[in-house]
Design a protein around this motif. Sequence first.
Motif, PDB file in Angstrom:
ATOM      1  N   ARG A  86       0.870  -1.179   0.000  1.00 56.88           N
ATOM      2  CA  ARG A  86       0.000   0.000   0.000  1.00 56.88           C
ATOM      3  C   ARG A  86       0.904   1.226   0.000  1.00 56.88           C
ATOM      4  N   THR A  87       0.755   2.056  -0.991  1.00 60.68           N
ATOM      5  CA  THR A  87       1.605   3.236  -1.077  1.00 60.68           C
ATOM      6  C   THR A  87       0.817   4.387  -1.668  1.00 60.68           C
ATOM      7  N   SER A  88       1.099   5.590  -1.197  1.00 62.35           N
ATOM      8  CA  SER A  88       0.420   6.770  -1.716  1.00 62.35           C
ATOM      9  C   SER A  88       1.228   7.475  -2.798  1.00 62.35           C
ATOM     10  N   GLN A  89       2.407   6.938  -3.120  1.00 67.79           N
ATOM     11  CA  GLN A  89       3.285   7.583  -4.091  1.00 67.79           C
ATOM     12  C   GLN A  89       3.281   6.830  -5.415  1.00 67.79           C
ATOM     13  N   LEU A  90       2.950   7.528  -6.496  1.00 68.55           N
ATOM     14  CA  LEU A  90       2.944   6.888  -7.813  1.00 68.55           C
ATOM     15  C   LEU A  90       4.332   6.378  -8.174  1.00 68.55           C
ATOM     16  N   LEU A  91       5.381   7.119  -7.828  1.00 75.49           N
ATOM     17  CA  LEU A  91       6.734   6.673  -8.146  1.00 75.49           C
ATOM     18  C   LEU A  91       7.050   5.337  -7.486  1.00 75.49           C
ATOM     19  N   SER A  92       6.546   5.126  -6.279  1.00 83.31           N
ATOM     20  CA  SER A  92       6.765   3.849  -5.602  1.00 83.31           C
ATOM     21  C   SER A  92       6.053   2.725  -6.336  1.00 83.31           C
ATOM     22  N   ILE A  93       4.828   2.995  -6.803  1.00 84.33           N
ATOM     23  CA  ILE A  93       4.092   1.987  -7.565  1.00 84.33           C
ATOM     24  C   ILE A  93       4.836   1.632  -8.843  1.00 84.33           C
ATOM     25  N   LEU A  94       5.286   2.647  -9.575  1.00 83.22           N
ATOM     26  CA  LEU A  94       6.002   2.391 -10.825  1.00 83.22           C
ATOM     27  C   LEU A  94       7.284   1.621 -10.578  1.00 83.22           C
ATOM     28  N   SER A  95       8.000   1.938  -9.515  1.00 84.57           N
ATOM     29  CA  SER A  95       9.264   1.248  -9.218  1.00 84.57           C
ATOM     30  C   SER A  95       9.026  -0.224  -8.920  1.00 84.57           C
ATOM     31  N   LEU A  96       7.976  -0.522  -8.138  1.00 87.84           N
ATOM     32  CA  LEU A  96       7.674  -1.908  -7.797  1.00 87.84           C
ATOM     33  C   LEU A  96       7.229  -2.696  -9.021  1.00 87.84           C
ATOM     34  N   VAL A  97       6.443  -2.051  -9.884  1.00 82.91           N
ATOM     35  CA  VAL A  97       6.002  -2.728 -11.106  1.00 82.91           C
ATOM     36  C   VAL A  97       7.181  -2.931 -12.048  1.00 82.91           C
ATOM     37  N   GLU A  98       8.005  -1.910 -12.216  1.00 86.99           N
ATOM     38  CA  GLU A  98       9.163  -2.020 -13.109  1.00 86.99           C
ATOM     39  C   GLU A  98      10.103  -3.141 -12.682  1.00 86.99           C
ATOM     40  N   SER A  99      10.232  -3.342 -11.367  1.00 84.22           N
ATOM     41  CA  SER A  99      11.129  -4.387 -10.869  1.00 84.22           C
ATOM     42  C   SER A  99      10.545  -5.781 -11.022  1.00 84.22           C
ATOM     43  N   GLY A 100       9.260  -5.844 -11.411  1.00 86.58           N
ATOM     44  CA  GLY A 100       8.612  -7.138 -11.589  1.00 86.58           C
ATOM     45  C   GLY A 100       8.057  -7.720 -10.316  1.00 86.58           C
ATOM     46  N   ASP A 101       8.018  -6.931  -9.239  1.00 88.12           N
ATOM     47  CA  ASP A 101       7.600  -7.463  -7.947  1.00 88.12           C
ATOM     48  C   ASP A 101       6.091  -7.436  -7.739  1.00 88.12           C
ATOM     49  N   ALA A 102       5.349  -6.675  -8.530  1.00 81.68           N
ATOM     50  CA  ALA A 102       3.917  -6.554  -8.283  1.00 81.68           C
ATOM     51  C   ALA A 102       3.225  -5.946  -9.493  1.00 81.68           C
ATOM     52  N   ILE A 103       1.882  -5.961  -9.442  1.00 82.67           N
ATOM     53  CA  ILE A 103       1.045  -5.339 -10.460  1.00 82.67           C
ATOM     54  C   ILE A 103       0.076  -4.391  -9.757  1.00 82.67           C
ATOM     55  N   SER A 104      -0.653  -3.593 -10.530  1.00 88.64           N
ATOM     56  CA  SER A 104      -1.592  -2.679  -9.908  1.00 88.64           C
ATOM     57  C   SER A 104      -2.682  -2.301 -10.898  1.00 88.64           C
ATOM     58  N   VAL A 105      -3.691  -1.584 -10.391  1.00 89.71           N
ATOM     59  CA  VAL A 105      -4.716  -0.954 -11.221  1.00 89.71           C
ATOM     60  C   VAL A 105      -4.714   0.519 -10.871  1.00 89.71           C
ATOM     61  N   VAL A 106      -4.551   1.363 -11.880  1.00 93.06           N
ATOM     62  CA  VAL A 106      -4.466   2.812 -11.666  1.00 93.06           C
ATOM     63  C   VAL A 106      -5.280   3.518 -12.739  1.00 93.06           C
TER      64      VAL A 106
END
Length: 291
Positions: free
Chosen positions: A217-237
């Motif tokens: 759970r994160t409120s920062q878009l940059l954190s979401i993008l970093s986690l997705v880019e690393s292949g660790d997770a997915i999201s809906v935005v």
Amino acid sequence: MTLTQLEIFSVLADSLHFTIAAQRLGISQSGVSHAIKALEAELGVKLFHRHQSRVELTDIGVRLLARSRTLLGVAETMRQEATDTQGMKQGMLRIGSFGPTSSVRLLPHMIHQYQQKFPGIEIYVDEGPDIQVTQWLRERRVDVGFVVLPENDLDVFPLLDDQMVALLPAAHPLSRLDAVTLSSLCYDPFILTGAGSGEWVIRLFHAEKLQPQIRYRTSQLLSILSLVESGDAISVVAESSLPDCDSQHYVCRPLSPPIKRRIGLAVLDSHQASPAVKAFIALAQQLHSVS
């Protein structure tokens, strides 16, 4: 009671700390304390419970806070209507904003254009989840706010149509599809945004009786993008929140069936809105408006 006392009451209710309230108001801590004690004495009730390092609103304090903010809003509207005859040379505008869609894509250009036209209007921006912005409007903490429509008990002005998308690592198997279902997003670690439309996203899954595997759970878009880019997770935005829908390291794909959302501005009562608020809404509609 005076408007100054009510303003101190409102600021202390936001901060729940005498020192912070004094700093925001530009007065001494003792000045805040004396004003609150005088207001409590006049009303004959305790507005706050005092603790060692903080304060907490009493039940009657919560109820009277709404009344106080109504009076402050009316007073500000009166001031702005008076100054409007002089070309809106001074006044205040409090804006509630959520997530990158409004705070990054929409608001900066609006504020720039607005301050060029009305340099004497002081602008304050509070950021929080979209559900918080609607609460701030009802509490009169902000004058106008960005919301996800519909909002039946507010006066709204549509600005932007958007869609929700799956945010995936570039190498993810689902990235090969033209669109993805919510059910296909329930097998990987999931990032739930704590800002913008996080609660709305989770309701989409629950409406389909689905449960994503929320790991972050994160409120920062940059954190979401970093986690997705690393292949660790997915999201809906929201698609409009992304700086770039496809990059070297992540992709976004529409949902199937498509899930749309509409962003707009909202006020508690457009008939009582101040000239500064009406001017901001008019400018926003010039820059972004959907029917």
